[in-house]
Structures are given as C-alpha cells and as structure tokens.
Design an enzyme around this catalytic site. Sequence first.
Site, PDB file in Angstrom:
ATOM      1  N   LEU A   8      41.255  44.200  50.961  1.00 30.50           N
ATOM      2  CA  LEU A   8      42.582  44.805  51.065  1.00 30.50           C
ATOM      3  C   LEU A   8      43.022  45.303  49.688  1.00 30.50           C
ATOM      4  CD1 LEU A   8      44.475  42.489  53.560  1.00 30.50           C
ATOM      5  CD2 LEU A   8      42.753  44.257  53.964  1.00 30.50           C
ATOM      6  N   ALA A   9      43.335  46.600  49.636  1.00 28.00           N
ATOM      7  CA  ALA A   9      43.683  47.209  48.353  1.00 28.00           C
ATOM      8  C   ALA A   9      44.698  48.327  48.543  1.00 28.00           C
ATOM      9  CB  ALA A   9      42.423  47.756  47.675  1.00 28.00           C
ATOM     10  N   ARG A  15      55.377  45.368  40.607  1.00 28.69           N
ATOM     11  CA  ARG A  15      55.681  44.560  39.419  1.00 28.69           C
ATOM     12  C   ARG A  15      54.761  44.837  38.228  1.00 28.69           C
ATOM     13  NH1 ARG A  15      55.942  38.715  41.812  1.00 28.69           N
ATOM     14  NH2 ARG A  15      55.108  39.752  43.675  1.00 28.69           N
ATOM     15  N   GLY A 101      41.742  42.977  46.712  1.00 27.23           N
ATOM     16  CA  GLY A 101      41.430  43.733  45.489  1.00 27.23           C
ATOM     17  C   GLY A 101      42.166  43.212  44.271  1.00 27.23           C
ATOM     18  N   ASN A 225      49.988  39.889  40.374  1.00 28.60           N
ATOM     19  CA  ASN A 225      51.137  40.710  40.752  1.00 28.60           C
ATOM     20  C   ASN A 225      51.821  41.319  39.540  1.00 28.60           C
ATOM     21  OD1 ASN A 225      51.071  40.245  43.619  1.00 28.60           O
ATOM     22  ND2 ASN A 225      51.724  38.158  43.164  1.00 28.60           N
ATOM     23  N   ARG A 331      27.455  54.753  14.226  1.00 26.05           N
ATOM     24  CA  ARG A 331      27.803  55.564  15.397  1.00 26.05           C
ATOM     25  C   ARG A 331      26.562  55.794  16.269  1.00 26.05           C
ATOM     26  NH1 ARG A 331      30.389  60.575  12.837  1.00 26.05           N
ATOM     27  NH2 ARG A 331      30.241  61.297  14.994  1.00 26.05           N
ATOM     28  N   LYS A 349      25.284  58.183  11.614  1.00 26.04           N
ATOM     29  CA  LYS A 349      25.286  58.789  12.942  1.00 26.04           C
ATOM     30  C   LYS A 349      23.939  59.429  13.192  1.00 26.04           C
ATOM     31  CE  LYS A 349      25.690  62.835  14.018  1.00 26.04           C
ATOM     32  NZ  LYS A 349      25.953  64.277  14.107  1.00 26.04           N
ATOM     33  N   ALA A 378      25.451  54.812  -4.125  1.00 22.07           N
ATOM     34  CA  ALA A 378      26.850  54.778  -3.715  1.00 22.07           C
ATOM     35  C   ALA A 378      27.433  56.178  -3.620  1.00 22.07           C
ATOM     36  CB  ALA A 378      27.651  53.953  -4.708  1.00 22.07           C
TER      37      ALA A 378
HETATM   38  C1  UD1 Z   1      49.624  36.664  52.020  1.00 24.89           C
HETATM   39  C2  UD1 Z   1      49.474  35.701  53.186  1.00 24.89           C
HETATM   40  C3  UD1 Z   1      49.913  34.303  52.756  1.00 24.89           C
HETATM   41  C4  UD1 Z   1      49.100  33.843  51.577  1.00 24.89           C
HETATM   42  C5  UD1 Z   1      49.187  34.883  50.437  1.00 24.89           C
HETATM   43  C6  UD1 Z   1      48.195  34.529  49.368  1.00 24.89           C
HETATM   44  C7  UD1 Z   1      49.875  37.030  55.182  1.00 24.89           C
HETATM   45  C8  UD1 Z   1      50.834  37.402  56.220  1.00 24.89           C
HETATM   46  N1  UD1 Z   1      50.282  36.172  54.267  1.00 24.89           N
HETATM   47  O1  UD1 Z   1      51.013  36.710  51.716  1.00 24.89           O
HETATM   48  O2  UD1 Z   1      49.741  33.403  53.836  1.00 24.89           O
HETATM   49  O3  UD1 Z   1      49.565  32.590  51.118  1.00 24.89           O
HETATM   50  O4  UD1 Z   1      48.844  36.198  50.925  1.00 24.89           O
HETATM   51  O5  UD1 Z   1      48.387  35.395  48.266  1.00 24.89           O
HETATM   52  O6  UD1 Z   1      48.751  37.486  55.193  1.00 24.89           O
HETATM   53  N2  UD1 Z   1      48.168  44.398  51.775  1.00 24.89           N
HETATM   54  C9  UD1 Z   1      47.749  45.601  52.274  1.00 24.89           C
HETATM   55  N3  UD1 Z   1      48.473  46.187  53.282  1.00 24.89           N
HETATM   56  C10 UD1 Z   1      49.584  45.609  53.792  1.00 24.89           C
HETATM   57  C11 UD1 Z   1      50.005  44.383  53.256  1.00 24.89           C
HETATM   58  C12 UD1 Z   1      49.272  43.798  52.264  1.00 24.89           C
HETATM   59  O7  UD1 Z   1      46.741  46.165  51.844  1.00 24.89           O
HETATM   60  O8  UD1 Z   1      50.175  46.212  54.702  1.00 24.89           O
HETATM   61  C13 UD1 Z   1      47.392  43.775  50.702  1.00 24.89           C
HETATM   62  C14 UD1 Z   1      48.201  43.701  49.416  1.00 24.89           C
HETATM   63  O9  UD1 Z   1      47.946  44.831  48.600  1.00 24.89           O
HETATM   64  C15 UD1 Z   1      47.700  42.424  48.773  1.00 24.89           C
HETATM   65  C16 UD1 Z   1      47.292  41.561  49.956  1.00 24.89           C
HETATM   66  O10 UD1 Z   1      47.128  42.437  51.053  1.00 24.89           O
HETATM   67  O11 UD1 Z   1      46.552  42.650  48.000  1.00 24.89           O
HETATM   68  C17 UD1 Z   1      48.277  40.469  50.255  1.00 24.89           C
HETATM   69  O12 UD1 Z   1      49.524  41.055  50.585  1.00 24.89           O
HETATM   70  P1  UD1 Z   1      50.892  40.416  50.158  1.00 24.89           P
HETATM   71  O13 UD1 Z   1      51.977  41.260  50.641  1.00 24.89           O
HETATM   72  O14 UD1 Z   1      50.849  40.085  48.721  1.00 24.89           O
HETATM   73  O15 UD1 Z   1      50.865  39.070  51.025  1.00 24.89           O
HETATM   74  P2  UD1 Z   1      51.729  37.808  50.769  1.00 24.89           P
HETATM   75  O16 UD1 Z   1      53.070  38.048  51.330  1.00 24.89           O
HETATM   76  O17 UD1 Z   1      51.631  37.365  49.378  1.00 24.89           O
HETATM   77 CA    CA Z   2      50.701  38.151  47.374  1.00 28.77          CA
END
Ligand code: UD1
Ligand code: CA
Length: 454
Positions: A8-9, A15, A101, A225, A331, A349, A378
């Site tokens: 997931l990315a 932040r 990611g 974050n 270099r 170089k 030198a």
């Molecule tokens: C999520 C978990 C939580 C866990 C925590 C750990 C869920 C509902 N909750 O919460 O139980 O303790 O991670 O860090 O899964 N992302 C997407 N698309 C989206 C939403 C999120 O790609 O629509 C990606 C975000 O970029 C991130 C990751 O998923 O890398 C986690 O998303 P985030 O919103 O941070 O989840 P949390 O609320 O922290």
């Molecule tokens: Ca998170």
Amino acid sequence: MKVDVIILAAGQGTRMRSALPKVLHPLAGKSMLSHVIGTARQLQDAQLHIVIGHGAEQVRAEDSSADIQFAIQSEQLGTGHAVQQALPNLRSDSIAIVLYGDVPLIQTKTLQRLVELAAQGSLALLTAVFADPSGYGRIIRDSNNKVSEIVEQKDANTEQLKVTEVNTGFMALPGKLLSELLPQLSNDNAQKEYYLTDLISLCAGSGVNIETVQPQDLAEVQGVNSRSQLVELERIYQQQQAEQLLQQGVTVLDPKRFDLRGSLRCGQDTTIDVNCVFEGRCELGDGVYVEPNVILINSRIGNNVVIKANSVIEDAVVEDHANIGPFARLRPGSVLREGAKVGNFVEMKKSELGKGSKVNHLSYVGDSQIGEQCNVGAGTITCNYDGANKHKTVLGDRVFIGSNSTLVAPLEIKADGFVGAGSTITKTIDNEQLAIGRGKQRNIDGWKRPSKDK
Ligand code: UD1
Ligand code: CA
C-alpha cells in the site's frame, strides 16, 4: 508457493510537508518503497502489486521491473479499499500478503513466517505489544485466546482501548479467501472507511483459523508519518549496518556516526573512523584505515590503504598500500596503483598514478597517465582543457616534475624526464632530458627601493 505481495503506497503523507510522495523519501540513500520492494522480492515466487494514488506517476517511475504491477486507488477510501484495487491482478492459487510503503524495515524472515501460516489456510497477522498503543487498531481475543476482531482506536470502547496488543497492519492469507471476503467489507464505522482489519471478524465468524506472529525487532513494524520518524529509522538502520560490519571483523569506531547508503564489502582488520559516508557500491580490503569525514562513492580500495581525513573519493580504484589525503579529491576515473600517494589539496580526474608515484601537495591531475616512481611537485597543474577539447598528459616512469609547473596538454614526458620548478611545459621531453621553461633570473646591483613622495 506463489506469493502476491500487495504494497500500500497511495497515502499522501501530509505530515511530511513535502512535494515528494511519502514513500519516495529516502532512507539510507534509497526510497522507503524500494526497501520494501527489495525485501518483498526475497520471498519465493513473489509478484508485487503496488497500490498508488497520491503522486501516482512519480511513484510508478520508481521501479518499472517486470515483476511489479501497479494498481491505482484514485480516492483513499481505506486500507480494505486499497487492497481491493490490486485484487484483479492476483493469481488464483497464491498467498496474498499486505505490506506498507511507509514501513521500510520489515524483514523477509518475518514475512516468511506469515506466508507459511497462510499456506496452511490460516489468516496470519503480525501483532506487537506496545506500552502506548494509542492510534493503533487493538487485537481483541476471545475466551480461548483466539483473535476475534480488530477494533480501530476511533471505534473502540474503554475496555478495548486498554488492550496493548496492536495490529501492525501486516497480514497474509490465501488469495482466494481475500477475494471472497473483500467485497463483504462495509464502511459503517467512525471513519467511513473500508477497513482491511474487518477481514478478521469475517474470518473468525466463518471458522477460518487466525494466527498471530510477532516481529523479532519492533523497528520492523515502525511506520513513517513525519520526518522525525524517518530520521529515527535512519539511525536504527545505520546502527544495524554498523553492527553487521563489527561482526564481520571491521572496527566501526562509533556506530552512531556511521552512514552506509548502498553496499560495503570489507576485508578484515579494517577500521572506519567517525563520520564517514559510503555511497553506492564500495569495497575496502584488509587492514585499511579510513580517517574521519571521508566520503567514498562507488569505489574499490585495496589492502592496507590509508585514507586520511576529509577526502572525497568517487568512482575510483585504489590498489594496495596507497595513501590518500588528508583533503584529497579523487574524481571519477582515478586509478592509484600500488603504493601511490596523493596528498593534501590534490584533485585527480580520469587519471592513473603508477606504482609508487607521488602527487603530494596542491595539484590538479586530469586526463593523465603517470608511470611508476614519478614525483609530481607541489602546485603542478595539468592544463587538460583548451576551452573546447580535453587533452592527455603522459608521463613515463621515474619522471620528476619540479614544483609549480604547468603541463600544457597534449603532452608527453618520457621516462626519466626532469622538469625544473616553475616551468610551463608545452613540448615533448625525451628520455633523461631536463626541461626548464621559465623566464631567466636577472639580479640587478645598486637597486634602490622606491620611497614615499614628500
Ligand atoms: C492501520 C490499521 C490499524 C493499524 C495501523 C498500523 C486499518 C483500518 N487500520 O491504521 O489497525 O494499527 O494501520 O499502522 O487498516 N492507505 C492507502 N489507501 C487508503 C488508506 C490507506 O494506500 O485508502 C495506506 C496508507 O498510505 C498507509 C497505510 O495504508 O501506508 C495505512 O493507512 P493509515 O491510514 O495510516 O492506517 P491507520 O489508520 O494508521
Ligand atoms: Ca498509520
């Protein structure tokens, strides 16, 4: 066992306060995402599925290898929704595993344990116990200590908030099961999101076995974050790399002041003093001493070489017993043969310095081929550039260049040639010739110093 890795990315990373998508921020010289990709690739028969959204095109450009498929999540409707975007690309008989990611230090060993449990038909969850669990989903267990659900912080009641076992987010399960369950998720919760974590109660309800695994090291599940969390992970990672070198017989004088942004192969009894930075692919032989503040980039250093403080070395090859610096700059294309010496404030170089030859002080050596046992005095400068083209300077063995000489290329000085100090040399010097190219000194008798006007 086929493994489909879903990374997931898509998140924005507000932040970070950055124009760069969060997962592309570098840790030890490469993006967080490429750390995760590298770890995922260690799994057997892995295909990677990266869910992108914010900065999608930039993230896609990070890696175009054939084992990666991208899925676009144009609206971030939750982690469950994110995984769903990759679903059409999964293989039917695979194990699916979810990675992040922005959680870059996860280890392959840990992922393997999850995959093995999923291969037996279970849903495998990576959980951790945190003294302060706030912000995380809580792991809820039934009277038999089996996981029954995950409750997000915002949906939890007072009792549930007290639970310190949290969801790290990592999970593995049979791909077929994932495809069956994902469409059943709803967004009927505090955040109006499709929670991936709701798969747990669905599994528990339909009798699927749920297993939990803990990471060996909590840094593995630490997410990023903010920039302060990123640099915290950077230090943890660098200390791990320093520790590995210490175990291999290399002294890293202060693991807290060591930076490796790439790979470093080292022989034995080599010492790395404080504040050195290694980038790209570097090699150090046996018995090398690297003094403080050295920057080494894509370079190969032989045995028993001393690199003195504040030297910068890039795309260079240095053979055994050579001596560099302090304040030397090698270099790209610099080659130092055995026992050669490059001293302070010398820039080289695309040049080769032969066995035992020395350029000890304040010189520029460019596009040059220098033989064995030469001495370059030198302040000697090779004039390799005429404003349009670069030209070569070739010195035979045992050539001596007097200090503050200007060698105008193209130029050849044959073996045992000798240049008087302060010369400007423009023509070939033959074997054993002495060349002097400077104004003749005149001494004038009876000279009166100018005096001030009255
Ligand atoms: C999520 C978990 C939580 C866990 C925590 C750990 C869920 C509902 N909750 O919460 O139980 O303790 O991670 O860090 O899964 N992302 C997407 N698309 C989206 C939403 C999120 O790609 O629509 C990606 C975000 O970029 C991130 C990751 O998923 O890398 C986690 O998303 P985030 O919103 O941070 O989840 P949390 O609320 O922290
Ligand atoms: Ca998170």
